[in-house]
Design a protein around this motif. Structure first.
Motif, mmCIF file in Angstrom:
data_model
loop_
_atom_site.group_PDB
_atom_site.id
_atom_site.type_symbol
_atom_site.label_atom_id
_atom_site.label_comp_id
_atom_site.label_asym_id
_atom_site.label_seq_id
_atom_site.Cartn_x
_atom_site.Cartn_y
_atom_site.Cartn_z
ATOM 1 N N MET A 253 1.016 -1.088 -0.071
ATOM 2 C CA MET A 253 0.230 -0.007 -0.216
ATOM 3 C C MET A 253 0.935 1.179 -0.014
ATOM 4 S SD MET A 253 -3.330 0.664 2.277
ATOM 5 C CE MET A 253 -2.813 1.695 3.602
ATOM 6 N N MET A 254 2.127 1.230 0.499
ATOM 7 C CA MET A 254 2.935 2.267 0.665
ATOM 8 C C MET A 254 4.113 1.781 0.013
ATOM 9 S SD MET A 254 1.338 4.637 2.143
ATOM 10 C CE MET A 254 2.590 6.021 2.770
ATOM 11 N N LEU A 255 4.412 2.796 -1.237
ATOM 12 C CA LEU A 255 5.640 2.287 -2.078
ATOM 13 C C LEU A 255 6.628 3.118 -1.654
ATOM 14 C CD1 LEU A 255 3.923 2.635 -5.408
ATOM 15 C CD2 LEU A 255 4.229 0.478 -4.189
ATOM 16 N N THR A 256 7.925 2.251 -1.560
ATOM 17 C CA THR A 256 9.375 2.800 -1.054
ATOM 18 C C THR A 256 10.130 3.073 -2.453
ATOM 19 O OG1 THR A 256 10.292 0.765 -1.000
ATOM 20 C CG2 THR A 256 9.200 1.707 0.882
ATOM 21 N N ALA A 257 11.269 3.482 -2.228
ATOM 22 C CA ALA A 257 12.099 3.673 -3.432
ATOM 23 C C ALA A 257 12.476 2.373 -4.121
ATOM 24 C CB ALA A 257 13.571 4.315 -3.219
ATOM 25 N N ASN A 258 12.930 1.314 -3.229
ATOM 26 C CA ASN A 258 13.030 -0.119 -3.580
ATOM 27 C C ASN A 258 11.906 -0.544 -4.651
ATOM 28 O OD1 ASN A 258 15.384 -0.127 -2.641
ATOM 29 N ND2 ASN A 258 14.912 -1.175 -0.672
ATOM 30 N N ASP A 259 10.388 -0.320 -4.080
ATOM 31 C CA ASP A 259 9.417 -0.864 -4.729
ATOM 32 C C ASP A 259 9.334 -0.234 -6.231
ATOM 33 O OD1 ASP A 259 8.443 -2.500 -2.789
ATOM 34 O OD2 ASP A 259 7.620 -0.542 -1.908
ATOM 35 N N LEU A 260 9.771 0.997 -6.285
ATOM 36 C CA LEU A 260 9.773 1.766 -7.414
ATOM 37 C C LEU A 260 10.745 1.200 -8.558
ATOM 38 C CD1 LEU A 260 9.219 5.325 -6.811
ATOM 39 C CD2 LEU A 260 7.504 3.835 -7.614
ATOM 40 N N GLN A 261 11.964 0.648 -7.793
ATOM 41 C CA GLN A 261 13.243 0.131 -8.694
ATOM 42 C C GLN A 261 12.530 -1.359 -8.782
ATOM 43 O OE1 GLN A 261 16.290 1.072 -5.710
ATOM 44 N NE2 GLN A 261 17.336 1.580 -7.644
ATOM 45 N N ALA A 262 11.777 -1.888 -8.373
ATOM 46 C CA ALA A 262 11.225 -3.190 -8.503
ATOM 47 C C ALA A 262 10.405 -3.112 -9.795
ATOM 48 C CB ALA A 262 10.672 -3.744 -7.762
ATOM 49 N N MET A 263 9.520 -1.883 -9.825
ATOM 50 C CA MET A 263 8.946 -2.065 -11.088
ATOM 51 C C MET A 263 9.683 -1.712 -12.462
ATOM 52 S SD MET A 263 5.785 0.659 -9.872
ATOM 53 C CE MET A 263 5.244 0.643 -8.017
ATOM 54 N N GLY A 264 10.864 -1.228 -12.324
ATOM 55 C CA GLY A 264 11.699 -0.962 -13.709
ATOM 56 C C GLY A 264 12.135 0.478 -13.716
ATOM 57 N N PHE A 265 11.917 1.159 -12.811
ATOM 58 C CA PHE A 265 12.604 2.449 -12.559
ATOM 59 C C PHE A 265 13.837 2.577 -12.375
ATOM 60 C CE2 PHE A 265 8.108 3.285 -12.291
ATOM 61 C CZ PHE A 265 7.823 4.302 -13.127
ATOM 62 N N ARG A 266 14.806 3.123 -12.997
ATOM 63 C CA ARG A 266 16.184 3.349 -12.634
ATOM 64 C C ARG A 266 16.338 3.887 -11.323
ATOM 65 N NH1 ARG A 266 20.251 1.496 -16.290
ATOM 66 N NH2 ARG A 266 19.433 1.024 -18.080
ATOM 67 N N ARG A 267 17.516 3.830 -10.387
ATOM 68 C CA ARG A 267 17.650 4.688 -9.375
ATOM 69 C C ARG A 267 17.363 5.916 -9.371
ATOM 70 N NH1 ARG A 267 19.992 3.390 -4.248
ATOM 71 N NH2 ARG A 267 21.149 5.009 -3.327
ATOM 72 N N ALA A 268 18.172 6.615 -10.606
ATOM 73 C CA ALA A 268 18.538 7.965 -10.513
ATOM 74 C C ALA A 268 16.923 8.345 -10.760
ATOM 75 C CB ALA A 268 19.037 8.514 -11.691
ATOM 76 N N MET A 269 16.093 7.819 -11.457
ATOM 77 C CA MET A 269 14.513 8.167 -11.952
ATOM 78 C C MET A 269 13.779 8.109 -10.620
ATOM 79 S SD MET A 269 12.196 9.696 -13.627
ATOM 80 C CE MET A 269 12.838 9.572 -15.542
ATOM 81 N N VAL A 270 13.888 7.114 -9.795
ATOM 82 C CA VAL A 270 13.171 7.137 -8.545
ATOM 83 C C VAL A 270 13.405 8.403 -7.728
ATOM 84 C CG1 VAL A 270 13.049 5.649 -6.508
ATOM 85 C CG2 VAL A 270 13.232 4.547 -8.611
ATOM 86 N N TYR A 271 14.733 8.648 -7.450
ATOM 87 C CA TYR A 271 14.804 9.657 -6.687
ATOM 88 C C TYR A 271 14.439 11.152 -7.109
ATOM 89 C CZ TYR A 271 16.662 6.773 -3.278
ATOM 90 O OH TYR A 271 16.790 5.528 -2.504
ATOM 91 N N LYS A 272 14.263 11.210 -8.512
ATOM 92 C CA LYS A 272 13.649 12.344 -9.262
ATOM 93 C C LYS A 272 12.291 12.344 -8.927
ATOM 94 C CE LYS A 272 13.504 14.581 -13.547
ATOM 95 N NZ LYS A 272 14.175 14.706 -15.219
ATOM 96 N N ILE A 273 11.767 11.064 -9.000
ATOM 97 C CA ILE A 273 10.013 10.948 -8.742
ATOM 98 C C ILE A 273 9.960 11.513 -7.419
ATOM 99 C CG2 ILE A 273 8.101 9.482 -8.601
ATOM 100 C CD1 ILE A 273 9.363 7.889 -11.036
ATOM 101 N N LEU A 274 10.546 11.011 -6.314
ATOM 102 C CA LEU A 274 10.446 11.016 -5.020
ATOM 103 C C LEU A 274 10.518 12.384 -4.573
ATOM 104 C CD1 LEU A 274 11.689 7.866 -3.516
ATOM 105 C CD2 LEU A 274 9.293 8.527 -3.697
ATOM 106 N N ASN A 275 11.423 13.149 -5.313
ATOM 107 C CA ASN A 275 11.713 14.789 -4.937
ATOM 108 C C ASN A 275 11.157 15.613 -5.939
ATOM 109 O OD1 ASN A 275 13.704 14.209 -2.774
ATOM 110 N ND2 ASN A 275 15.015 13.511 -4.464
ATOM 111 N N SER A 276 9.933 15.374 -6.786
ATOM 112 C CA SER A 276 9.368 16.036 -7.656
ATOM 113 C C SER A 276 8.067 16.582 -6.908
ATOM 114 C CB SER A 276 8.500 15.317 -8.795
ATOM 115 O OG SER A 276 7.673 15.957 -9.586
ATOM 116 N N ALA A 277 8.043 17.776 -7.220
ATOM 117 C CA ALA A 277 6.931 18.828 -6.408
ATOM 118 C C ALA A 277 5.463 18.215 -6.593
ATOM 119 C CB ALA A 277 6.867 20.143 -6.515
#
Length: 65
Positions: A8-32
């Motif tokens: 129910m609550m996604l972490t950076a690791n969950d987003l990476q498991a979906m196929g997003f690269r690490r840099a993109m994950v942190y860009k997403i998590l830091n987007s306004a």
């Protein structure tokens, strides 16, 4: 993709498991415009809100019109 196989609550690791690269994950998590929940130093995204946000990013191409 409805994402019900993810927690129910996604972490950076969950987003990476979906196929997003690490840099993109942190860009997403830091987007306004991303509905992030911050607990301490960690950031989470509610699964349903993430997929709703992701759907809003879909772009129509000329081939689809």
């Amino acid at each position: 993709m409805n994402g019900n196989e993810f927690p129910m609550m996604l972490t950076a690791n969950d987003l990476q498991a979906m196929g997003f690269r690490r840099a993109m994950v942190y860009k997403i998590l830091n987007s306004a415009d991303v509905p992030v929940v911050k607990i301490g130093n960690r950031k989470f995204i509610q699964r349903d809100k993430f997929f709703k946000w992701l759907d809003s990013k879909e772009v129509q191409t000329d081939a689809e019109t």
